[in-house]
Scaffold this active site. Sequence first.
Site: not given
Ligand code: AGP
Length: 674
Positions: A2, A33, A104, A131-132, A368, A412-413, A417, A545, A549, A552, A568, A669
């Site tokens: 959130c 978010r 969310w 948030n959490g 990631s 992790s972006q 996560t 990937e 995409k 997703e 296989h 996200k």
């Molecule tokens: C990416 O397009 C996705 N939304 C998803 O797979 C994401 O990469 C995954 O949830 C991990 O997130 P993070 O990189 O923030 O840890």
Amino acid sequence: MCGIFAYLNYNVGRERRYILEVLLNGLRRLEYRGYDSSGIAIDSDTSSVTQSKSKPYDTAPPVVFRQEGKIESLVSSVYTEVDQLNLDLEKTFLVHAGIAHTRWATHGVPAPRNSHPQSSGEFDEFLVVHNGIITNYEVLKQTLVRHGFTFESDTDTEVIPKLAKFVFDKARDGEGGVTFSQVVTEVMRQLEGAYALIFKSPHYPNELIACKRGSTLLLGVNELGGETSRHLFHDVKALTANDKPKELFFSSDLCAIVEHTKNYAAIEDNEIVHIKDGSVSILKFNYEKEKPASVQRALSVLEMEVEQIKKGDFDHFMKKEIHEQPDSLTTSMRGRLKDGVVGLGGLKDHMRTIRRSRRIIFIGCGTSYHAALAARPIMEELTDIPVTMEIASDMLDRKALIFKEDTAVFVSQSGETADTLLALEYALQHGALCVGVTNTVGSTLARKTHCGVHINAGCEIGVASTKAYTCQIVVMVMMALAIGSDKMSTLAQREAIIAGLTKLPEKVHDVLKLDGEMKALAQSLIDEQSLLMFGRGNNYATALEGALKVKEVALMHSEGMLAGEMKHGPLALVDEYLPIIVIATRDDSFSKQQSVIQQLHARKGRLIVMCSEGDASLVCPDGRSRVIEVPRVVDCLQPIINIIPMQLLAYHLTVLRGYNVDQPRNLAKSVTTQ
Ligand code: AGP
């Protein structure tokens, strides 16, 4: 996940309309978010709200707006309700505290009653945005019910404002006075789980309290009429002393703060931030001690431009972020490649330990994880250390073996996560060296790992990760170069990679010219049910990937597969209708991919082949398949080039199919629940 946001203006007149817009705009910035419901709370005018019973405080009661759906639904309902309540939008407040939330859903369906701010009950004596997740909410709820509280929502959050009221009433019945921070300290003592919270209460007009454990929380400070001093401040004094007009913000993300101020502080776990009389005091909560201690904190200067959070000339954030990649990659490498040497400040002190590790384990989820998979071959090649891959949730399910001689690299972006963070806890408990690769400064991942590298991709708002993916790969390639830099045998290879990295943004710029071609390809696939992608070696990750995409955002079934596995099983799916993308750019696997293409042709497969520029006749001698030609770069960087047409394809498919690109169905996200 959130988003929480708060705005407090002090000693500067702001109309109610302005305050509402700041709060709603904050939510627009945080909408990525979570976007299934939202809400805000502001002050009313005592005269405008009629109440039958007398309220237990003297000030104007708060007004709370909650709505299901996107932020724009909240916006329209707010203005309709403002009209109904006769609230004067032009009324000016010299000081005012407002809070906001975009949700969310995790506990309870998206509905106004489950939206935040959640309330203590009648008269909204305490309001909370969260948030959490509160893990012990059921026990707390039972206790509160026994004390006469009734619950209206299905959320875990509702126990928090009710607990605050319980603490407040108890303290008031006893000795009398209790401060806002004392109430929140007692609430924090009872809560288990991960959270960032902001409290508003008419018992403490024009004050705000925020606290956190786990989830990210930032404070923004904008002193008006003069530069904000960046001296250490603590307690009430430093900022109250000047009594200057100022604006203060709380937010889950810097994206919502950057347009107001560049001065911010990342709040740390167990800290309670109290804004009162326009001044900020930060307290450190400690279970053992009754009173939290005061802490000092310096303001940091945000290195982000407002443009980053706006779409500019693009229709969607995803498209903007795809096209930003030449710049994001440049920023990711800036200052890290000097005179043919890779310098990663964040790893320097741990290099010896990493080089001596028994293995490197890459851990992540979704995109990631794919980025790590793309970097795995070069990491093994340059370091001579075995590299294993773990999807964070699977690692936890299996209670995978991990040793103190391992180096665990968490990718992790968001750095938020849940699965990845739990895997991090697990690896820490087992004594492994934990390295973070993240885009989010101040995130839990950044704070809890022993060392790490920020990818510096800039704010990524589209739910589908694009520029963060390519920057993650570049950072892990640089890590491989740095770890392997003590080996003479790979010197020439390392020099070639560094030269390739220098030219990479230019090559990415070239591959982006395929935008129109990918739109035409998307047009030809618009009505398909399914899409397969085959890759191998460096580009196995590209197939996974690319398929992620497409599923997703374009909501089309697509599978990425290892080309070596084709015979296989998956070969049975091949016919003249199912579109199959084969990645066959030049590298060691090229001849094997040529043979895959032949086998697919023999089964009358409907192929779309991605190859290196000039190779069309080699991958498609009879000219029957569609070909995507991409610039050739060094093998380990080729996945960065190859994913870009797939990102563009997913983008165009989504737009053409009429779906929401930036906020795909059912996805947020980052996933902060297990
Ligand atoms: C990416 O397009 C996705 N939304 C998803 O797979 C994401 O990469 C995954 O949830 C991990 O997130 P993070 O990189 O923030 O840890």
